[in-house]
Design an enzyme around this catalytic site. Structure first.
Site, PDB file in Angstrom:
ATOM      1  N   LYS A 203       0.846  -1.205   0.000  1.00  0.00           N
ATOM      2  CA  LYS A 203       0.000   0.000   0.000  1.00  0.00           C
ATOM      3  C   LYS A 203       0.877   1.249   0.000  1.00  0.00           C
ATOM      4  O   LYS A 203       1.581   1.527   0.971  1.00  0.00           O
ATOM      5  CB  LYS A 203      -0.904   0.039   1.241  1.00  0.00           C
ATOM      6  CG  LYS A 203      -1.991   1.104   1.108  1.00  0.00           C
ATOM      7  CD  LYS A 203      -2.578   1.535   2.430  1.00  0.00           C
ATOM      8  CE  LYS A 203      -1.765   2.600   3.127  1.00  0.00           C
ATOM      9  NZ  LYS A 203      -1.720   3.908   2.426  1.00  0.00           N
ATOM     10  N   GLU A 278      11.079   0.718   9.528  1.00  0.00           N
ATOM     11  CA  GLU A 278      12.040   1.765   9.149  1.00  0.00           C
ATOM     12  C   GLU A 278      11.369   3.088   9.472  1.00  0.00           C
ATOM     13  O   GLU A 278      10.427   3.503   8.781  1.00  0.00           O
ATOM     14  CB  GLU A 278      12.362   1.684   7.644  1.00  0.00           C
ATOM     15  CG  GLU A 278      13.060   0.401   7.228  1.00  0.00           C
ATOM     16  CD  GLU A 278      14.524   0.332   7.661  1.00  0.00           C
ATOM     17  OE1 GLU A 278      15.021   1.300   8.255  1.00  0.00           O
ATOM     18  OE2 GLU A 278      15.152  -0.703   7.407  1.00  0.00           O
ATOM     19  N   CYS A 312      14.332  10.792   5.573  1.00  0.00           N
ATOM     20  CA  CYS A 312      14.353  10.215   6.924  1.00  0.00           C
ATOM     21  C   CYS A 312      15.725  10.372   7.578  1.00  0.00           C
ATOM     22  O   CYS A 312      15.813  10.633   8.765  1.00  0.00           O
ATOM     23  CB  CYS A 312      13.947   8.754   6.871  1.00  0.00           C
ATOM     24  SG  CYS A 312      14.942   7.798   5.709  1.00  0.00           S
ATOM     25  N   GLU A 410      11.599  15.610  14.621  1.00  0.00           N
ATOM     26  CA  GLU A 410      11.823  15.507  13.177  1.00  0.00           C
ATOM     27  C   GLU A 410      10.986  16.575  12.476  1.00  0.00           C
ATOM     28  O   GLU A 410       9.761  16.546  12.526  1.00  0.00           O
ATOM     29  CB  GLU A 410      11.394  14.109  12.716  1.00  0.00           C
ATOM     30  CG  GLU A 410      11.736  13.818  11.278  1.00  0.00           C
ATOM     31  CD  GLU A 410      11.313  12.407  10.844  1.00  0.00           C
ATOM     32  OE1 GLU A 410      10.254  11.919  11.288  1.00  0.00           O
ATOM     33  OE2 GLU A 410      12.042  11.810  10.043  1.00  0.00           O
TER      34      GLU A 410
HETATM   35  P1  NAP Z   1       3.273   7.897   8.195  1.00  0.00           P
HETATM   36  O1  NAP Z   1       2.258   8.915   8.456  1.00  0.00           O
HETATM   37  O2  NAP Z   1       3.746   7.049   9.311  1.00  0.00           O
HETATM   38  O3  NAP Z   1       2.680   6.973   7.025  1.00  0.00           O
HETATM   39  C1  NAP Z   1       3.427   5.940   6.441  1.00  0.00           C
HETATM   40  C2  NAP Z   1       2.499   4.944   5.787  1.00  0.00           C
HETATM   41  O4  NAP Z   1       1.725   4.308   6.802  1.00  0.00           O
HETATM   42  C3  NAP Z   1       1.503   5.565   4.815  1.00  0.00           C
HETATM   43  O5  NAP Z   1       1.312   4.676   3.723  1.00  0.00           O
HETATM   44  C4  NAP Z   1       0.240   5.654   5.668  1.00  0.00           C
HETATM   45  O6  NAP Z   1      -0.919   5.653   4.888  1.00  0.00           O
HETATM   46  C5  NAP Z   1       0.348   4.376   6.468  1.00  0.00           C
HETATM   47  N1  NAP Z   1      -0.405   4.333   7.713  1.00  0.00           N
HETATM   48  C6  NAP Z   1      -0.895   5.358   8.457  1.00  0.00           C
HETATM   49  N2  NAP Z   1      -1.517   4.880   9.564  1.00  0.00           N
HETATM   50  C7  NAP Z   1      -1.423   3.529   9.513  1.00  0.00           C
HETATM   51  C8  NAP Z   1      -1.841   2.472  10.368  1.00  0.00           C
HETATM   52  N3  NAP Z   1      -2.499   2.699  11.511  1.00  0.00           N
HETATM   53  N4  NAP Z   1      -1.563   1.209  10.007  1.00  0.00           N
HETATM   54  C9  NAP Z   1      -0.888   0.939   8.863  1.00  0.00           C
HETATM   55  N5  NAP Z   1      -0.471   1.900   8.017  1.00  0.00           N
HETATM   56  C10 NAP Z   1      -0.718   3.177   8.339  1.00  0.00           C
HETATM   57  O7  NAP Z   1       4.591   8.517   7.549  1.00  0.00           O
HETATM   58  P2  NAP Z   1       4.701   9.558   6.354  1.00  0.00           P
HETATM   59  O8  NAP Z   1       4.309  10.896   6.867  1.00  0.00           O
HETATM   60  O9  NAP Z   1       4.038   8.994   5.142  1.00  0.00           O
HETATM   61  O10 NAP Z   1       6.276   9.519   6.066  1.00  0.00           O
HETATM   62  C11 NAP Z   1       7.206  10.279   6.727  1.00  0.00           C
HETATM   63  C12 NAP Z   1       7.893   9.470   7.825  1.00  0.00           C
HETATM   64  O11 NAP Z   1       8.513   8.324   7.251  1.00  0.00           O
HETATM   65  C13 NAP Z   1       9.012  10.250   8.495  1.00  0.00           C
HETATM   66  O12 NAP Z   1       8.948  10.050   9.875  1.00  0.00           O
HETATM   67  C14 NAP Z   1      10.273   9.602   7.919  1.00  0.00           C
HETATM   68  O13 NAP Z   1      11.410   9.722   8.732  1.00  0.00           O
HETATM   69  C15 NAP Z   1       9.842   8.195   7.766  1.00  0.00           C
HETATM   70  N6  NAP Z   1      10.692   7.493   6.806  1.00  0.00           N
HETATM   71  C16 NAP Z   1      11.606   6.580   7.271  1.00  0.00           C
HETATM   72  C17 NAP Z   1      12.463   5.928   6.379  1.00  0.00           C
HETATM   73  C18 NAP Z   1      13.484   4.936   6.860  1.00  0.00           C
HETATM   74  O14 NAP Z   1      14.064   4.215   6.030  1.00  0.00           O
HETATM   75  N7  NAP Z   1      13.752   4.845   8.161  1.00  0.00           N
HETATM   76  C19 NAP Z   1      12.375   6.204   5.014  1.00  0.00           C
HETATM   77  C20 NAP Z   1      11.440   7.146   4.570  1.00  0.00           C
HETATM   78  C21 NAP Z   1      10.602   7.771   5.480  1.00  0.00           C
HETATM   79  P3  NAP Z   1      -1.622   7.004   4.348  1.00  0.00           P
HETATM   80  O15 NAP Z   1      -0.570   8.049   4.265  1.00  0.00           O
HETATM   81  O16 NAP Z   1      -2.119   6.579   3.031  1.00  0.00           O
HETATM   82  O17 NAP Z   1      -2.697   7.320   5.303  1.00  0.00           O
END
Ligand code: NAP
Ligand code: MG
Length: 506
Positions: A203, A278, A312, A410
């Site tokens: 997804k 991650e 990230c 962050e």
């Molecule tokens: P996010 O809000 O945590 O969302 C990530 C994914 O999880 C999206 O596809 C989101 O869907 C989905 N999601 C939301 N709630 C969920 C739940 N309860 N159960 C399962 N899936 C759920 O993160 P983001 O804002 O998209 O991305 C930014 C974050 O990603 C930052 O904190 C960044 O540091 C981190 N990141 C980490 C890495 C790494 O390798 N460590 C790499 C890239 C990014 P929807 O958005 O469709 O609602």
């Protein structure tokens, strides 16, 4: 610094153009990819997709519900049990993955345009890093399909026994990816499990679903067996949550924020599924007294000022020895002032917008808060008017300290917090004073000091004299609240393989 102009989608498209394939894809009805078919959601509901420079709608995608998830997971499970993927000869699996990579290479420009429009990425960086990096990873993991092996064991129990281990694919994988690297993280999540023989349901984030839907078309063209790769679009807290908690899922692979990662991790453990998380980061860069200021500046360009700082592992906290503090700030300000911020399809664009107006507000809030807490603005503009409501000039906040919210949390934008230090010990202590531990870097020409920091820094990756270099062959993943497990490298394959021990009495 001039005020950033509002960008209109039609003007940008007219000025820079798109490939015929990108235009055709964006004009078509978007479908999910389940069991080898391109389908709407069962409910018939859909969600809009926006282009971040202009805020204008560029597509509509299906909004899955739990019924769609059931169908996708059942398809992946049926295909896995039938052995259509993992019983295929490893060489055939490898060839199919290379075929997919060939199709991506053929359509590199198209994929980059779709990704740039969906995620607000500067097109040239998107081609080189997002798309080419994904192709390289797919090829790297394709090679591992033919190299999975167990071990033979010498045992000491009485009698004659032959004992060995088999490596078997874990089963059906649920993969969830964030919006900052939609294609790249998608391929990070699927290349290793496919090489290992798993099937999966992925997804993308609802803000950025398009590149993976285009990728689905390439899966069909490459002749991937139906059910091996399934891509559903929908809301994370609803269908994402249902997917990761589905009882047929054997492995959850999640990239996203730490708070959502905590929820996902609990759900996986409830099912006793394997889980890779991650998560977020607040990575330190430490410039010692003998650091090359040029290298420090270059490192910020490839991390906290790349992809609008929505990275990230961005080196978003810079600790600088007091003897080079002012020279570093000056060099940063001069270099950053020359970055071109604006229309992402412009091949000379260095930095695009933030992903959304609400994320823009959140980044601006952190800048204002830092200034309230005593930081000074060395570069950038804190004025909403001047930045407009989508773009932010590269921002350097000087005179920060570890007690500030902007140094601990962050921000996920083009914002660098700079902190002066006197003693190397305090720099190391401050660098480690964080809930996160995804990555870190140290800048020095002194080998023994470099190694002291390499050993002392709490981080899943440590760079010396650079920051944010990533390669398919080098594992990536955080310590502390930045995650569990590794992506990339052969280390990632272990997360998708069970070890079965076999005993034969002879
Ligand atoms: P996010 O809000 O945590 O969302 C990530 C994914 O999880 C999206 O596809 C989101 O869907 C989905 N999601 C939301 N709630 C969920 C739940 N309860 N159960 C399962 N899936 C759920 O993160 P983001 O804002 O998209 O991305 C930014 C974050 O990603 C930052 O904190 C960044 O540091 C981190 N990141 C980490 C890495 C790494 O390798 N460590 C790499 C890239 C990014 P929807 O958005 O469709 O609602
Ligand atoms: Mg979008």
């Amino acid at each position: 610094m001039s005020k950033l102009a509002h960008i209109q989608l039609t003007s940008m498209l007219n000025e820079y153009g798109l490939t015929a394939k990108a235009r055709e894809f964006l004009d078509a009805n978007q479908k999910m990819y389940i069991d080898g078919q391109f389908v709407d959601s069962i409910s018939g509901t859909s969600m809009p997709v926006f282009e971040p420079c202009s805020g204008e709608q560029i597509a509509v995608v299906p909004a899955a519900n739990t019924q769609d998830v059931d169908i996708a997971v059942n398809a992946a499970q049926r295909t896995f049990k039938a052995g259509e993927w993992h019983d295929m000869s490893p060489a055939s699996r490898e060839r199919l993955l290379h075929r997919l990579a060939d199709l991506m290479q053929r359509d590199l420009q198209t994929i980059a345009e779709i990704e740039s429009l969906d995620a607000g990425k500067a097109i040239e960086g998107c081609k080189a890093v997002d798309v080419q990096g994904s192709i390289d990873l797919l090829r790297y993991m394709a090679g591992w399909a033919t190299k999975i092996e167990g071990t033979t064991k010498k045992v000491s129990v009485p009698g004659q026994h032959f004992s060995y281990t088999l490596r078997e694919p874990v089963g059906v994988v649920a993969a969830i990816v964030p919006w900052n690297w939609p294609l790249n993280m998608g391929i990070w999540k699927l290349a290793a499990p496919l090489a290992a023989g798993c099937t999966l349901v992925l997804k993308p984030a609802q803000l950025t679903p398009l590149s993976m839907l285009y990728f689905a078309k390439l899966c069909a063209e490459a002749g991937m067996p139906p059910g091996v790769i399934n891509i559903i679009t929908g809301d994370g807290s609803d269908v994402g949550a249902y997917l990761v908690g589905h009882p047929a899922i054997q492995k959850v692979s999640f990239t996203g924020s730490t708070p959502v990662g905590q929820i996902v991790g609990k759900s996986a453990i409830n099912n006793i599924s394997h889980v890779t998380l991650e998560l977020g980061g607040k990575s330190p860069m430490v410039a010692l007294a003998d650091a090359s200021i040029d290298k420090v500046v270059q490192a910020t360009l490839q991390s906290v000022f790349f992809n609008t700082g929505q990275v990230c592992s961005a080196g978003s906290r810079l600790y600088v020895h007091s003897s080079i503090y002012h020279a570093t700030l000056k060099a940063l300000s001069e270099r950053l002032a020359s970055l071109k911020v604006g229309a992402t399809l412009d091949p000379t664009c260095d930095m695009g917008p933030t992903i959304s107006v609400s994320h823009h507000r959140s980044v601006m809030r952190y800048i204002k808060l830092a200034l309230d807490e005593g930081a000074t603005l060395a570069c950038g503009h804190q004025n909403f008017e001047q930045n407009n409501d989508r773009f932010i000039y590269p921002t350097v906040l000087a005179d920060c300290h570890n007690g500030m919210t902007s140094v601990q949390e962050e921000i996920f934008g083009p914002v660098l917090c700079v902190i002066p230090f006197e003693h190397n010990d305090e720099a190391l202590q401050w660098a480690n004073d964080s809930i996160y531990a995804l990555a870190a870097s140290v800048f020095t020409e002194n080998l023994s000091l470099a190694l002291t920091f390499v050993n002392g820094l709490e981080a899943g990756t440590v760079w010396v004299n650079t920051h944010d270099l990533i390669d398919a062959n080098t594992p990536f993943g955080g310590f502390k609240q930045s995650g569990i497990g590794k992506d990339l490298g052969h280390e990632q394959l272990d997360h998708y393989l069970e070890t079965k021990s076999v005993w034969i009495e002879v």
